[in-house]
Design a protein around this motif. Structure first.
Motif, PDB file in Angstrom:
ATOM      1  N   LEU A 141       0.810  -1.223   0.000  1.00  0.00           N
ATOM      2  CA  LEU A 141       0.000   0.000   0.000  1.00  0.00           C
ATOM      3  C   LEU A 141       0.844   1.275   0.000  1.00  0.00           C
ATOM      4  CD1 LEU A 141      -2.862  -0.884   2.520  1.00  0.00           C
ATOM      5  CD2 LEU A 141      -3.164  -0.212   0.134  1.00  0.00           C
ATOM      6  N   GLU A 142       2.043   1.198   0.567  1.00  0.00           N
ATOM      7  CA  GLU A 142       2.875   2.401   0.657  1.00  0.00           C
ATOM      8  C   GLU A 142       3.428   2.781  -0.720  1.00  0.00           C
ATOM      9  OE1 GLU A 142       3.748   5.508   1.618  1.00  0.00           O
ATOM     10  OE2 GLU A 142       3.605   4.525   3.598  1.00  0.00           O
ATOM     11  N   THR A 143       3.213   4.030  -1.109  1.00  0.00           N
ATOM     12  CA  THR A 143       3.658   4.495  -2.428  1.00  0.00           C
ATOM     13  C   THR A 143       4.793   5.506  -2.338  1.00  0.00           C
ATOM     14  OG1 THR A 143       1.908   6.192  -2.402  1.00  0.00           O
ATOM     15  CG2 THR A 143       1.410   4.103  -3.509  1.00  0.00           C
ATOM     16  N   ASP A 144       4.910   6.182  -1.214  1.00  0.00           N
ATOM     17  CA  ASP A 144       5.991   7.152  -1.040  1.00  0.00           C
ATOM     18  C   ASP A 144       7.318   6.411  -0.878  1.00  0.00           C
ATOM     19  OD1 ASP A 144       7.828   8.754   0.968  1.00  0.00           O
ATOM     20  OD2 ASP A 144       6.541  10.237  -0.007  1.00  0.00           O
ATOM     21  N   VAL A 145       8.287   6.726  -1.730  1.00  0.00           N
ATOM     22  CA  VAL A 145       9.562   5.993  -1.739  1.00  0.00           C
ATOM     23  C   VAL A 145      10.283   6.094  -0.401  1.00  0.00           C
ATOM     24  CG1 VAL A 145      11.862   5.882  -2.781  1.00  0.00           C
ATOM     25  CG2 VAL A 145       9.860   6.195  -4.228  1.00  0.00           C
ATOM     26  N   PHE A 146      10.363   7.299   0.160  1.00  0.00           N
ATOM     27  CA  PHE A 146      11.066   7.490   1.429  1.00  0.00           C
ATOM     28  C   PHE A 146      10.382   6.705   2.542  1.00  0.00           C
ATOM     29  CE2 PHE A 146      11.877   9.977   5.357  1.00  0.00           C
ATOM     30  CZ  PHE A 146      13.253   9.893   5.383  1.00  0.00           C
ATOM     31  N   LYS A 147       9.052   6.822   2.627  1.00  0.00           N
ATOM     32  CA  LYS A 147       8.316   6.112   3.670  1.00  0.00           C
ATOM     33  C   LYS A 147       8.367   4.603   3.460  1.00  0.00           C
ATOM     34  CE  LYS A 147       5.054   9.847   4.703  1.00  0.00           C
ATOM     35  NZ  LYS A 147       3.639  10.279   4.665  1.00  0.00           N
ATOM     36  N   LYS A 148       8.358   4.186   2.201  1.00  0.00           N
ATOM     37  CA  LYS A 148       8.420   2.756   1.905  1.00  0.00           C
ATOM     38  C   LYS A 148       9.761   2.169   2.354  1.00  0.00           C
ATOM     39  CE  LYS A 148       7.150  -0.407  -1.888  1.00  0.00           C
ATOM     40  NZ  LYS A 148       5.736  -0.644  -1.628  1.00  0.00           N
ATOM     41  N   GLY A 149      10.825   2.946   2.178  1.00  0.00           N
ATOM     42  CA  GLY A 149      12.138   2.507   2.636  1.00  0.00           C
ATOM     43  C   GLY A 149      12.187   2.362   4.142  1.00  0.00           C
ATOM     44  N   ARG A 157      16.479 -10.132   5.834  1.00  0.00           N
ATOM     45  CA  ARG A 157      17.442  -9.652   4.835  1.00  0.00           C
ATOM     46  C   ARG A 157      16.728  -9.179   3.570  1.00  0.00           C
ATOM     47  NH1 ARG A 157      22.057 -13.632   2.637  1.00  0.00           N
ATOM     48  NH2 ARG A 157      20.193 -14.738   1.936  1.00  0.00           N
ATOM     49  N   ASN A 158      15.691  -9.899   3.168  1.00  0.00           N
ATOM     50  CA  ASN A 158      14.950  -9.491   1.965  1.00  0.00           C
ATOM     51  C   ASN A 158      14.435  -8.062   2.099  1.00  0.00           C
ATOM     52  OD1 ASN A 158      15.353 -11.967   0.750  1.00  0.00           O
ATOM     53  ND2 ASN A 158      13.389 -12.810   1.400  1.00  0.00           N
ATOM     54  N   TYR A 159      13.874  -7.755   3.273  1.00  0.00           N
ATOM     55  CA  TYR A 159      13.326  -6.410   3.465  1.00  0.00           C
ATOM     56  C   TYR A 159      14.429  -5.373   3.684  1.00  0.00           C
ATOM     57  CZ  TYR A 159       8.407  -7.690   3.350  1.00  0.00           C
ATOM     58  OH  TYR A 159       7.165  -8.108   2.929  1.00  0.00           O
ATOM     59  N   TYR A 160      15.530  -5.769   4.314  1.00  0.00           N
ATOM     60  CA  TYR A 160      16.654  -4.831   4.433  1.00  0.00           C
ATOM     61  C   TYR A 160      17.189  -4.473   3.046  1.00  0.00           C
ATOM     62  CZ  TYR A 160      17.124  -5.278   9.529  1.00  0.00           C
ATOM     63  OH  TYR A 160      16.915  -5.228  10.889  1.00  0.00           O
ATOM     64  N   ARG A 161      17.236  -5.453   2.173  1.00  0.00           N
ATOM     65  CA  ARG A 161      17.699  -5.183   0.811  1.00  0.00           C
ATOM     66  C   ARG A 161      16.715  -4.311   0.046  1.00  0.00           C
ATOM     67  NH1 ARG A 161      20.389 -11.117  -0.765  1.00  0.00           N
ATOM     68  NH2 ARG A 161      22.410 -10.713   0.240  1.00  0.00           N
ATOM     69  N   GLU A 162      15.435  -4.486   0.330  1.00  0.00           N
ATOM     70  CA  GLU A 162      14.429  -3.600  -0.269  1.00  0.00           C
ATOM     71  C   GLU A 162      14.666  -2.167   0.214  1.00  0.00           C
ATOM     72  OE1 GLU A 162      11.687  -3.988  -2.466  1.00  0.00           O
ATOM     73  OE2 GLU A 162      12.915  -5.755  -2.925  1.00  0.00           O
ATOM     74  N   ALA A 163      14.961  -2.040   1.509  1.00  0.00           N
ATOM     75  CA  ALA A 163      15.227  -0.709   2.077  1.00  0.00           C
ATOM     76  C   ALA A 163      16.435  -0.063   1.400  1.00  0.00           C
ATOM     77  CB  ALA A 163      15.466  -0.826   3.578  1.00  0.00           C
ATOM     78  N   LEU A 164      17.454  -0.872   1.107  1.00  0.00           N
ATOM     79  CA  LEU A 164      18.649  -0.350   0.442  1.00  0.00           C
ATOM     80  C   LEU A 164      18.355   0.091  -0.990  1.00  0.00           C
ATOM     81  CD1 LEU A 164      21.250  -2.952   1.756  1.00  0.00           C
ATOM     82  CD2 LEU A 164      21.286  -0.484   2.198  1.00  0.00           C
TER      83      LEU A 164
END
Length: 460
Positions: free
Chosen positions: A327-335, A355-362
């Motif tokens: 649902l999150e569309t804002d790139v900064f908030k999604k990170g 790790r999958n989500y940490y890599r998404e954050a990166l």
């Protein structure tokens, strides 16, 4: 008669032009003197020509106000008593006149914040109350929030309302509201800087050398993010024990019936109770449900997931986590959300998902090095279970050190902590003597389990 009138008018016109030309020449001379003195940091010598050009031709150049600010700040710093107060008062006038004559060079929020900071820095000399200082910053916040970007200004703005609460001049709810106001503004500023910084980092990663100007901007964004991070931490410190469960729960219980359909109030209440670990109280569940019913969003789905995890309903919680992320569309908030999700998985010991989500954050925010450090710590914790021999198990620490160092390369704020982590991990890796005994210097070791990577043994 008519000829005479024409001659008189012509004479007046020529005299006026000569007068204007003479005035312009005088202004230019004083402006040049002022510029030379200011550039040499001879502010006392710059004062007289600055006053002349300022009084005779106030619209002549923007430098009158830009340099005038420097001159008066020097005078304020090096004076006392009434003289100092007069210089402070004059600086306020310079800002006002600068905005009046050169409006494109000034932003209202920035000027109001500067004024309030000058009042704060000289509060005792000016005999100002905390309320007067707070009101000065409040003008910047209410009249031009977009350009109220001073980290120090935002910090002082918040500390003053805490001081007013302690003096029994403001209610505690206003303290919490202002904490959220300031935190959200810092987050907005950080989001803008992060987007700009990420573009420069992506350019570097693509092999393009930054221009000198771009390099300066990169340093500015990094330092600003670092300063804002410190300010955010300082806000929490200054708020102290006011924001504990003992204060929060009765406050939100009292106001819940009034604000149960107010999405902003609910979001702030849920976030604060979550961050202060007040999630065991039944009120937290009521707040989350009301928040999700009032304004379903990535935030509400995330908080519903936290409740499900508390109830050991991990599968349902994971479903809500996925909804939140989608649902999150804002790139900064999604990170940021990716990091929060990853932290949750890490805490539960689900390192692969974390790790999958940490890599998404990166991917979403490559200038944030914290995911690298978190991944490295999971590698280190898994060393004993991801190798078949004692040597290979300890080789995982090399892999963890490599990951930790990535944090410092992408994020200047992380350089020290990244180096410390890498040093600590390397200390647990095989020694040179052990490498010699194994006779495997320069070879590659495959790492099993969830890590699934490989590491090269250092050459002797």
């Amino acid at each position: 008669m008519k000829t005479r009138i024409i001659l008189v008018l012509a004479t007046l016109f020529l005299t006026a032009n000569f007068s204007f030309a003479q005035q312009d020449e005088e202004c230019m001379l004083n402006l040049t003197l002022m510029n030379d003195y200011v550039k040499s940091k001879k502010y006392d010598e710059a004062f007289e020509p600055w006053m002349k050009v300022r009084n005779k031709c106030p619209k002549f150049s923007y430098a009158i106000y830009a340099y005038g600010e420097k001159i008066l700040n020097y005078k304020i710093k090096n004076s006392t008593g009434q003289e100092k107060l007069d210089y402070i008062s004059d600086l306020m006038v310079v800002w006002d006149k600068g905005m009046e004559f050169f409006p494109s060079k000034y932003d209202l929020g920035e000027v109001l914040a500067k004024k309030a900071l000058k009042m704060y820095d000289n509060q005792k000399d000016m005999s100002l109350t905390d309320k007067q200082i707070y009101d000065g910053f409040d003008k910047a916040y209410t009249q031009d929030l977009e350009n109220f970007t001073s980290a120090k200004g935002l910090y002082v703005y918040f500390t003053k309302i805490v001081d007013l609460y302690k003096a029994e001049q403001e209610p505690i709810q206003d303290v919490f509201n202002k904490y959220d106001d300031v935190s959200e503004q810092l987050e907005t500023i950080n989001a803008k800087f992060t987007v700009k910084l990420n573009k420069l980092i992506e350019k570097e990663d693509a092999g393009t050398v930054l221009t000198k100007k771009e390099g300066k901007y990169k340093t500015f964004y990094q330092k600003s993010l670092e300063a804002n991070g410190k300010i955010s931490g300082s806000l929490d410190t200054y708020l102290g024990q006011l924001a504990n469960c003992e204060n929060l729960i009765p406050l939100y219980q009292k106001d819940f019936s009034t604000y149960k359909n107010d999405a902003v109030w609910l979001k702030r209440a849920v976030s604060r109770m979550y961050n202060k670990e007040c999630t065991d109280d039944p009120l937290y569940i009521e707040l989350v449900k009301a928040y999700d019913a009032t304004a379903p969003s990535a935030d509400t789905k995330y908080f519903v997931a936290t409740i499900l995890y508390k109830q050991n309903k991990n599968k349902e919680g994971d479903d809500y986590i996925k909804q939140a992320y989608e649902l999150e569309t804002d790139v900064f908030k999604k990170g940021r959300l990716a990091k929060k999700i990853a932290n949750g998985y890490k805490k539960r010991g689900s390192y692969g998902s974390a790790r999958n989500y940490y890599r998404e954050a990166l991917k979403l925010n490559p200038s944030d090095g914290t995911p690298h450090l978190q991944i490295a710590s999971m590698y280190a914790k898994s060393a004993n279970s991801c190798g078949d021999t004692n040597f290979n198990k300890r080789a995982v620490f090399w892999y963890a050190a490599q990951e930790a160092l990535k944090a410092g390369r992408v994020d200047a704020r992380m350089k020290s902590s990244a180096q410390q982590a890498a040093t600590s991990y390397n200390a647990n890796a095989p020694t040179k003597a052990e490498i010699f005994q194994q006779g495997n210097a320069g070879t590659t070791i495959s790492i099993g389990c969830w890590i699934g990577g490989s590491v090269k043994v250092p050459n002797l």
